[in-house]
Design a protein around this motif. Structure first.
Motif, PDB file in Angstrom:
ATOM      1  N   GLY A 149      36.005  36.663  40.378  1.00  0.00           N
ATOM      2  CA  GLY A 149      35.464  37.898  40.437  1.00  0.00           C
ATOM      3  C   GLY A 149      34.018  38.022  39.448  1.00  0.00           C
ATOM      4  N   ASN A 150      33.182  39.159  40.219  1.00  0.00           N
ATOM      5  CA  ASN A 150      31.922  39.203  39.403  1.00  0.00           C
ATOM      6  C   ASN A 150      31.281  40.493  39.623  1.00  0.00           C
ATOM      7  N   HIS A 159      29.300  36.649  35.614  1.00  0.00           N
ATOM      8  CA  HIS A 159      29.013  35.162  35.786  1.00  0.00           C
ATOM      9  C   HIS A 159      27.273  34.914  36.483  1.00  0.00           C
ATOM     10  N   PRO A 160      26.740  34.148  35.663  1.00  0.00           N
ATOM     11  CA  PRO A 160      25.258  34.036  36.262  1.00  0.00           C
ATOM     12  C   PRO A 160      25.421  33.716  37.917  1.00  0.00           C
ATOM     13  N   ALA A 161      24.706  33.924  38.804  1.00  0.00           N
ATOM     14  CA  ALA A 161      24.645  33.624  39.932  1.00  0.00           C
ATOM     15  C   ALA A 161      24.581  32.215  40.256  1.00  0.00           C
ATOM     16  N   ALA A 162      23.782  31.676  39.380  1.00  0.00           N
ATOM     17  CA  ALA A 162      23.475  30.309  39.505  1.00  0.00           C
ATOM     18  C   ALA A 162      24.724  29.352  39.108  1.00  0.00           C
ATOM     19  N   VAL A 163      25.631  29.840  38.442  1.00  0.00           N
ATOM     20  CA  VAL A 163      26.980  29.183  38.060  1.00  0.00           C
ATOM     21  C   VAL A 163      27.796  29.323  39.247  1.00  0.00           C
ATOM     22  N   ASP A 177      34.512  38.100  44.409  1.00  0.00           N
ATOM     23  CA  ASP A 177      34.876  39.473  44.455  1.00  0.00           C
ATOM     24  C   ASP A 177      33.774  40.256  43.760  1.00  0.00           C
ATOM     25  N   GLU A 178      33.102  40.908  44.424  1.00  0.00           N
ATOM     26  CA  GLU A 178      32.056  41.802  43.636  1.00  0.00           C
ATOM     27  C   GLU A 178      32.237  43.009  43.858  1.00  0.00           C
ATOM     28  N   ALA A 179      33.687  43.534  43.953  1.00  0.00           N
ATOM     29  CA  ALA A 179      34.186  44.903  43.885  1.00  0.00           C
ATOM     30  C   ALA A 179      33.467  45.860  42.951  1.00  0.00           C
ATOM     31  N   PHE A 180      33.069  45.289  41.529  1.00  0.00           N
ATOM     32  CA  PHE A 180      32.294  46.248  40.509  1.00  0.00           C
ATOM     33  C   PHE A 180      30.999  46.207  40.474  1.00  0.00           C
ATOM     34  N   MET A 181      30.446  45.232  41.448  1.00  0.00           N
ATOM     35  CA  MET A 181      28.901  44.639  41.355  1.00  0.00           C
ATOM     36  C   MET A 181      28.000  45.847  41.241  1.00  0.00           C
ATOM     37  N   ASP A 182      28.365  46.815  41.899  1.00  0.00           N
ATOM     38  CA  ASP A 182      27.497  48.224  42.218  1.00  0.00           C
ATOM     39  C   ASP A 182      27.426  49.070  41.029  1.00  0.00           C
ATOM     40  N   GLU A 187      22.093  45.029  39.982  1.00  0.00           N
ATOM     41  CA  GLU A 187      23.155  43.813  40.584  1.00  0.00           C
ATOM     42  C   GLU A 187      22.287  42.466  40.284  1.00  0.00           C
ATOM     43  N   PRO A 188      21.783  42.077  39.278  1.00  0.00           N
ATOM     44  CA  PRO A 188      20.968  40.917  38.949  1.00  0.00           C
ATOM     45  C   PRO A 188      21.795  39.579  39.226  1.00  0.00           C
ATOM     46  N   GLU A 189      23.212  39.512  39.343  1.00  0.00           N
ATOM     47  CA  GLU A 189      23.649  38.413  39.693  1.00  0.00           C
ATOM     48  C   GLU A 189      24.527  38.355  41.205  1.00  0.00           C
ATOM     49  N   THR A 190      24.031  39.396  41.918  1.00  0.00           N
ATOM     50  CA  THR A 190      24.817  39.529  43.219  1.00  0.00           C
ATOM     51  C   THR A 190      24.604  38.349  44.366  1.00  0.00           C
ATOM     52  N   LEU A 191      25.388  37.729  44.869  1.00  0.00           N
ATOM     53  CA  LEU A 191      25.298  36.899  46.144  1.00  0.00           C
ATOM     54  C   LEU A 191      25.292  37.502  47.336  1.00  0.00           C
ATOM     55  N   THR A 192      25.294  38.719  47.607  1.00  0.00           N
ATOM     56  CA  THR A 192      25.496  39.510  48.937  1.00  0.00           C
ATOM     57  C   THR A 192      24.025  38.630  50.001  1.00  0.00           C
ATOM     58  N   ALA A 193      22.961  38.458  49.396  1.00  0.00           N
ATOM     59  CA  ALA A 193      22.073  37.857  50.250  1.00  0.00           C
ATOM     60  C   ALA A 193      22.035  36.585  50.470  1.00  0.00           C
TER      61      ALA A 193
END
Ligand SMILES: Cc1ncc(COP(=O)(O)O)c(C=O)c1O
Length: 362
Positions: A149-150, A159-163, A177-182, A187-193
């Motif tokens: 989860g992130n 967690h850092p996206a790089a990790v 699981d980015e349920a709370f990313m917004d 959203e600096p660590e998102t992996l959506t793109a």
């Protein structure tokens, strides 16, 4: 009925216990992490207008397109689901992992879904002493499904996206699981793109930020062949037209400006709550809270939770999460006045518990 193996474990964890069970009517609800008491007025208007069209079967195409645009993806890289919860069930039903790994403490539905589908689950439990930091070396090389989860519920650690990227391998599905990313500003660590990460599935939810928990709406982002596999495990018309209308509306540019403003407010409110908690002698916070909730360790939290209930406040018990125990509670971040009242009540309850414990000891 066949028992769901492992769903209630011998250590007292209950994977299917969630905060909504603790938020009884009449209590101040700090147990559930849905920020708004109701969806915004403009969103309610969108949903009301959609009601007149309910005679039609739902068409996910427009919502899929709008969500894709929001994340710089193509429409076939989006799969709309009945909440993030459905996404975990699809992963569990459509994939055949030989070695599924879940990083804990985290939201327990992914593990519950895997167990219900007959898979074995290997747990990697992060350590509060390290601030719940994820060391990628702890993920076994043989893992062909990894779920993390992130930011993570309940630790609130981002967690850092790089990790997370470093966990990806050919032949492995990595579910983030980015349920709370917004709720995290920018959203600096998102992996959506992140199209370049093999086997990546990003889970998003619209229920938390928009006050839509009852509607059931979320989505998955990933490579089209993987999403097509998951889609085959969905029933026909899995996402209602009201939910699709919400997905479309909440992915608009206007909604995004609103969500970013709200995320900045949540971050400020989280800081406020943390400063209040720092003044409570019995409370410790591990790691850096970046989500819209804070996890605390405090002696006798299981009793404190009941004392808080008696004083009108529902908080989320921590002991049902793998890796935590009776000394943990999760608290939803609200506006400063609510946090003030919570901290004052917690201080009062913690002092009363300390007196009670002293008097009971010989
Ligand atoms: C981390 C996390 N992921 C996913 C979900 C499920 O979200 P949804 O309401 O979209 O099914 C929750 C709900 O509490 C959650 O805490």
């Amino acid at each position: 009925m066949t028992a769901l193996r492992g769903v209630a474990t011998s250590t007292g964890e209950h994977l299917r216990h969630h905060g909504d069970r603790e938020a009884s009517p009449g209590l101040l609800d700090l147990a559930v992490n849905v920020r708004l008491a109701r969806p915004p007025r403009w969103l309610r208007a969108t949903l009301s207008a959609e009601i007149t069209l309910l005679a039609r079967y739902p068409d996910p195409a427009p919502a899929r397109m709008t969500v894709a645009r929001r994340h710089d993806r193509a429409a076939d890289e989006v799969l709309l689901t009945a909440g993030a919860a459905e996404a975990f069930v699809l992963v569990a039903r459509a994939l055949q992992p030989a070695h599924a790994v879940v990083v804990h403490p985290q939201f327990t539905e992914p593990e519950a879904a895997l167990l219900a589908a007959g898979h074995r689950v290997d747990r990697i439990v992060l350590d509060p002493a390290d601030g719940f930091v994820l060391d990628p070396a702890r993920i076994p090389a043989t893992a062909d499904l990894v779920i993390v989860g992130n930011p993570t519920n309940p630790t609130s650690v981002l967690h850092p996206a790089a990790v997370l990227r470093s966990l990806a391998r050919p032949g492995r599905v990595l579910v983030v699981d980015e349920a709370f990313m917004d709720a995290v500003p920018g959203e600096p660590e998102t992996l959506t793109a992140a199209r370049d990460v093999p086997g990546l599935l990003v889970v998003r939810s619209l229920t938390k930020t928009w006050g839509l928990a009852g509607l059931r709406v979320g989505y998955l982002l990933g490579a089209p062949p993987l999403l097509a596999l998951l889609q085959r495990a969905q029933p026909l018309w899995p996402v209602s037209s009201l939910a699709l209308a919400a997905a479309q509306a909440c992915s608009s540019g206007r909604a995004q400006s609103e969500v970013q403003a709200r995320a900045r407010r949540i971050a400020a409110d989280t800081g406020y709550l943390l400063r209040g908690l720092a003044a409570v002698e019995q409370v410790r916070v591990h790691g850096v809270a970046r989500g819209p909730f804070v996890l605390i360790e405090t002696p006798g939290a299981d009793q404190l939770r009941l004392m808080l209930r008696d004083r009108g406040i529902a908080v989320r018990r921590g002991d049902t999460f793998p890796g935590l125990g009776p000394d943990w509670l999760r608290i939803a971040v609200k506006e400063p006045a609510v946090s003030d009242s919570f901290v004052a009540t917690l201080t009062d309850a913690a002092n009363a518990l300390a007196v009670r414990t002293r008097e009971a000891s010989p």
